[in-house]
Enzyme design. Structure first.
Site, PDB file in Angstrom:
ATOM      1  N   CYS A 117       0.849  -1.224  -0.108  1.00 26.66           N
ATOM      2  CA  CYS A 117      -0.134  -0.239  -0.090  1.00 26.66           C
ATOM      3  C   CYS A 117       0.968   1.092   0.002  1.00 26.66           C
ATOM      4  CB  CYS A 117      -1.069   0.116   1.279  1.00 26.66           C
ATOM      5  SG  CYS A 117      -2.388   0.982   0.983  1.00 26.66           S
ATOM      6  N   ARG A 151     -12.905   6.246  -1.105  1.00 27.92           N
ATOM      7  CA  ARG A 151     -11.815   5.431  -0.316  1.00 27.92           C
ATOM      8  C   ARG A 151     -12.113   4.066  -0.654  1.00 27.92           C
ATOM      9  NH1 ARG A 151      -7.846   7.101   2.806  1.00 27.92           N
ATOM     10  NH2 ARG A 151      -6.770   5.108   3.460  1.00 27.92           N
ATOM     11  N   HIS A 214      -3.504  -5.521   2.693  1.00 31.02           N
ATOM     12  CA  HIS A 214      -3.074  -5.814   4.288  1.00 31.02           C
ATOM     13  C   HIS A 214      -3.788  -7.011   4.987  1.00 31.02           C
ATOM     14  CE1 HIS A 214      -2.126  -1.495   4.323  1.00 31.02           C
ATOM     15  NE2 HIS A 214      -3.150  -1.213   3.654  1.00 31.02           N
TER      16      HIS A 214
HETATM   17  N1  GLN Z   1      -2.243   6.861   2.265  1.00 31.55           N
HETATM   18  C1  GLN Z   1      -2.496   5.767   1.192  1.00 31.55           C
HETATM   19  C2  GLN Z   1      -3.679   5.874   0.599  1.00 31.55           C
HETATM   20  O1  GLN Z   1      -4.714   6.369   1.295  1.00 31.55           O
HETATM   21  C3  GLN Z   1      -1.930   4.602   1.536  1.00 31.55           C
HETATM   22  C4  GLN Z   1      -2.987   3.859   2.430  1.00 31.55           C
HETATM   23  C5  GLN Z   1      -2.440   2.567   3.101  1.00 31.55           C
HETATM   24  O2  GLN Z   1      -1.287   2.167   3.279  1.00 31.55           O
HETATM   25  N2  GLN Z   1      -3.390   1.815   3.621  1.00 31.55           N
HETATM   26  O3  GLN Z   1      -3.841   5.755  -0.423  1.00 31.55           O
END
Ligand code: GLN
Length: 262
Positions: A117, A151, A214
């Site tokens: 990520c 998101r 994750h």
């Molecule tokens: N901050 C980054 C995003 O929101 C990565 C998020 C994450 O590592 N889960 O895309």
């Protein structure tokens, strides 16, 4: 009340009887990048899985950490890096850029790496956050990422040619587009992955696996963990002689993850 033996595990499994340890087949140095600032949704578990599976395969893991301002360790065999909030990415950006050369050399040389990520994004060209700041990446991966107001959150199932079905959990605002220099890790059967239009997840380049997933990822994906281990061992010792990992819990975790709704 009769005390329960300490070795009792749930689900009827017991610890194997202690045996005289076999001599180690060798040592593998695992480096975790920025665990202080880039480690969400249990990404640290990836390093723990690599260490435990190395032991099961008969090798000795050495777990190293690299945080902002640290000296970069030598003789690294395997690298893992986790995800982070945009704020964590801002904290590490200058330091990461200062390590661009060493990380590029290791990547080009074939060092196995797993980047998740936030570090997946910063191993690419840049991450332009939802609020408009551009966080430059180190450009090892031919990808770029643009934050959006949507998101992408939830469980993900990915079909891959190399590692079978890969299971994990995503939560990111960044949408990543792959250039011709990388291949996708796989196609998404459930969830979104790289971006909301391509139906693909992650990226592959040399021995780097980059992924949005994750969970942490490796406890549920032993084939992927063993790819990283085998590659590290073969590079260092010329050949890999596998042991007999206990996949009982990995199988249960995979069954459970596969049943989760999006
Ligand atoms: N901050 C980054 C995003 O929101 C990565 C998020 C994450 O590592 N889960 O895309």
């Amino acid at each position: 009340m009769t005390p329960q033996p300490a070795s009792k595990f749930p689900f009827g499994h017991e610890l194997p009887a202690e045996k005289t340890p076999a001599p180690s087949k060798g040592t593998i140095r695992i480096l975790q990048l920025y665990p202080r600032d880039m480690n969400i949704y249990g990404d640290w578990g990836n390093a723990l899985v690599l260490a435990q599976r190395l032991r099961w395969h008969g090798y000795t893991p050495e777990l190293l950490e690299y945080n902002v301002g640290d000296a970069f360790p030598s003789d690294v065999d395997l690298i893992v890096g986790g995800g982070g909030q945009d704020s964590g990415q801002l904290v590490i950006q200058d330091d990461l850029l200062s390590r661009e050369t060493v990380l590029k050399e290791l990547a080009e040389d074939g060092t196995p790496m797993l980047v998740i990520c936030g570090l997946y994004q910063l191993f690419g060209k840049f991450f332009k956050t939802r609020l408009g700041s551009v966080i430059p990446g180190i450009g090892i991966l031919d990808v770029e990422t643009h934050g959006t107001d949507e998101r992408l959150i939830g469980n993900v199932t990915v079909s891959t040619a190399e590692f079978g079905t890969v299971l994990g959990y995503e939560n990111h605002s960044g949408q990543t587009t792959l250039g011709p220099g990388v291949s996708p890790l796989g196609t998404t059967a459930k969830g979104t992955g790289n971006n909301s239009s391509a139906g693909q997840e992650g990226a592959r380049y040399r021995n780097i696996v980059a992924s949005y997933l994750h969970g942490s990822l490796l406890p549920k994906n032993p084939a992927l963990a063993d790819f990283l281990i085998r590659t590290a061992v073969e590079r260092k010792y010329g050949s890999f002689s596998p042991g007999t990992p206990d996949d009982t819990y990995a199988v249960l975790a995979r069954e459970h993850a596969a049943r989760r709704p999006r």
